[in-house]
Design an enzyme around this catalytic site. Structure first.
Site, short mmCIF file in Angstrom:
data_model
loop_
_atom_site.label_atom_id
_atom_site.label_comp_id
_atom_site.label_asym_id
_atom_site.label_seq_id
_atom_site.Cartn_x
_atom_site.Cartn_y
_atom_site.Cartn_z
N ASP A 356 0.70 -1.23 0.02
CA ASP A 356 0.00 -0.06 0.06
C ASP A 356 0.86 1.25 -0.01
OD1 ASP A 356 -2.58 -1.32 0.37
OD2 ASP A 356 -1.66 -1.95 2.21
N ASP A 358 0.65 5.27 0.92
CA ASP A 358 0.03 6.53 1.56
C ASP A 358 0.85 7.61 1.01
OD1 ASP A 358 -1.78 4.95 2.72
OD2 ASP A 358 -0.69 4.64 4.56
N ASP A 432 4.31 7.22 14.97
CA ASP A 432 4.63 6.38 16.12
C ASP A 432 5.98 5.99 15.99
OD1 ASP A 432 4.54 4.61 13.66
OD2 ASP A 432 2.86 3.46 14.41
#
Length: 666
Positions: A356, A358, A432
């Site tokens: 994926d 982003d 994070d």
């Protein structure tokens, strides 16, 4: 009903001991003076009669009423007992004993010259006796009057106060004996303080090392300093025992020295416990407010990132799909910043083709949507844009602010809503892990690195951005993500990132069940499920995630079955084959279904109805914690109901079973 008398009862007796009750004295704050270091152990109201008997004398407060209802509290020592009779008894005699709050306030307000120490111990004894009296008068236990039950059990630890710590062989023997008795934690007391010099420090470290070696890596060890350290000594001690991962270090300093607690916590990863010898709620409030500043620290904001050229980072641009490039190019041509971000950049740096992609941008969701023909804004907690190209979707997020006065959190610190936009530097600080805070511009082929994520990737180290405890409280799922990423990437979790996980594992209970299911599904179909489950157990995170799986993994046969299923799942994922979540969860929980099925059969129930009821039991117990979607539970039920057919091995039954859709994996 009125208080008619306040008495102090002296209670004396002897208790049997196996040798001296106080084998060694613990260190004390006054030990900075040589004469006091020579004193024998403090008896605290007791005295050794001989090797087998310890004589003990204590005092108890007894409050009597004109209706013969009595309240008792204690023990307390003689000096505090004297204050009960001389200062507090005159205040309460003749008063309503059920007016506990009023009497406490009046007793406290009259203690002008003694608001801590013995005066507060005496006041507390009278207060406890009044509550005991109230419970007896109302026919209710005090715990119910104070609000009722909040939990079914409270963990207990073994206090090793008074035991010898110089003989490490004896320490090892007693520590293992307490563990064998069922205690899951122990607290030991240091013998040596700053005035014992380097040799005393060495002995303290040897004690902790012996305990860790004797009790194993997964056992909680607490260490009590009894307010006796100075700052420099505490820093040295913590640096030497940090590797042994104490559960906490208790009372390193006297409670008035709050700044020393704060400064020490900034220098060690060991949790600190303090203020046991603080005596009022106002004192606790001062302590908590000062220490709370530690947990309000925000991730360090680097305004300028490191910029790595194509030659420096080595990303193969052929691994970046055309549609991800188009999104970045379109937004940049419209005057916005736009970068491929997060895990995709991490995987590109590792030479792996990401699944994926982003994109992060300074454009608002509405601006992003306006630049693409097929784009939709989604999300409430975090508003995102999905830009759709046929079967491919590129997720676009707007840079988020680090300081958000409108951010909504729950009582545990978990972020509930957050849609204030900010700069790229703030966005990087909000992410994070350092390895996920990387930005790649496919137009210029440049990587922007705010938190040394590239260095951590090359060192195979997973490190959280900012204060680990604060970040885990903001989003407890980060603890699961740490385990998943470490297992998937083959990275080691940085010690500071790892340290709070075990003690904050309970925060997972505050995560919505649906989100927890999504995270667990990612973990189980990551292609590294075996490694993930192993790490979850090592970090103490597996309890409660799959409640019935906890039991199964503790049974040798069940563990072998589950690990075999996960291993086969990992092989399919790595081979690029599909994985059915329903089949996976059915496999993980089959042994519990089988157990409950057999229990119902033993109770005389019919075979198929018993299986159906056992399935209901397991699904009900599991879905309370993990919101397994109905489409998956339907698959699980169908798979489980097929199991009796495997026992039909004659005629055409086996061949018909092989033709069943559920047995035709691609």
């Amino acid at each position: 009903m009125r208080i008619s008398a306040v008495r102090v009862r002296q209670v004396s007796g002897t208790m049997a001991t196996d040798g001296p009750f106080w084998e060694e004295r613990l260190m004390r704050p006054i030990d900075i003076y040589p004469d006091y270091r020579k004193q024998p152990p403090i008896g605290w109201g007791g005295q050794q009669v001989d090797d087998r008997r310890f004589a003990l004398t204590q005092w108890f407060v007894q409050i009597e009423t004109d209706e013969d209802v009595v309240g008792i509290a204690g023990p307390l020592w003689q000096d505090a007992a004297r204050l009960v009779l001389t200062q507090l008894a005159p205040i309460v005699i003749g008063r309503d004993p059920l007016a506990t709050e009023l009497l406490w306030d009046q007793m406290h307000r009259l203690q002008v010259h003694g608001r801590q120490g013995d005066a507060m111990i005496a006041l507390s004894a009278v207060d406890c006796a009044l509550w005991d009296l109230k419970g007896r008068a109302l026919g209710q236990p005090v715990w119910r009057l104070l609000g009722g039950p909040t939990r079914e059990a409270v963990p207990a630890y073994a206090s090793m106060l008074g035991y010898a710590v110089e003989d490490l062989g004896l320490v090892r023997e007693r520590a293992q004996a307490a563990k064998a008795d069922g205690y899951t934690a122990q607290k030991w007391f240091f013998r040596h303080g700053p005035m014992s010099g380097h040799e005393g420090l060495r002995k303290n470290v040897a004690l902790v090392r012996t305990l860790r070696e004797s009790l194993g890596d997964d056992y909680d060890i607490m260490l009590d300093c009894w307010q006796s350290l100075n700052f420099d000594y505490a820093v040295s001690l913590c640096a030497r025992i940090e590797e042994f991962r104490p559960r906490w270090l208790e009372e390193p300093f006297m409670p008035d020295r709050i700044d020393s607690h704060v400064k020490l916590k900034a220098k060690t990863r060991i949790p600190l416990s303090g203020a046991e010898h603080e005596y009022t709620r106002w004192g606790f409030k001062r302590f908590v407010e000062k220490v709370q500043t530690l947990f309000n620290r925000k991730p360090r904001l680097r305004k300028e990132p490191k910029r790595l050229t194509a030659a420096e980072h080595g990303i193969n641009p052929q691994l970046v799909p055309r549609n991800a490039q188009r999104v970045c190019e379109t937004l940049q041509k419209a005057g916005h910043q736009a970068f491929i971000v997060g895990g995709a950049v991490r995987d590109l740096l590792l030479g792996v083709a990401p699944k994926d992609f982003d994109v992060a941008t300074d454009a608002t969701p509405e601006q992003v949507k306006s630049h693409f023909r097929r784009a939709i804004i989604i999300g409430r907690r975090f508003r995102l844009v999905h830009v759709i190209f046929g079967n491919e979707t590129i997720e676009v997020s707007t840079f988020r602010a680090l300081d958000d006065p409108q951010r909504v959190t729950d009582e545990h610190g978990r972020v509930l809503a957050d849609n204030v936009f900010g700069t790229q530097a703030e966005d990087a600080a909000r992410r994070d892990f350092t390895v996920n805070a990387l930005y790649y511009d496919p137009v210029t082929e440049t990587v922007l690195d705010y938190h040394d994520g590239v260095r951590d990737i090359r060192r195979k180290r997973l490190r959280i951005i900012g204060d680990p405890e604060t970040r885990y409280r903001e989003d407890p799922v980060r603890m699961l993500r740490a385990v998943r990423f470490a297992a998937k990437l083959g990275f080691e979790i940085d010690p500071a990132t790892r340290e709070p996980i075990r003690r904050l594992a309970h925060l997972i209970e505050n995560v919505p069940a649906a989100r927890l299911f999504d995270e667990m599904l990612k973990l189980l179909v990551s292609g590294h499920a075996v490694a993930c489950i192993t790490r979850l157990r090592a970090e103490g995170l597996h309890h409660g995630l799959l409640p019935l799986l906890d039991v199964i993994l503790e049974q040798p046969a069940g563990e072998r079955f589950v690990m075999l299923a996960l291993s086969r799942t990992d092989e399919r994922v790595r081979a690029g084959k599909s994985v059915a979540p329903g089949f996976l969860f059915a496999t993980l929980l089959w042994h519990e279904v089988l157990k409950r099925w057999n229990e119902r059969l033993a109770a005389g129930e019919h075979r198929i109805p018993a299986l159906d009821a056992a399935i209901d039991d397991v699904l009900e117990a599991q879905t309370e914690k993990l919101a397994i979607q109905r489409r998956y539970t339907a698959d699980m039920r169908e798979i489980w109901m097929l199991q009796p057919r495997f026992e039909r091995r004659h005629g055409r039954a086996p061949f018909k079973l092989l033709e069943h859709l559920r047995l035709r994996a691609g």
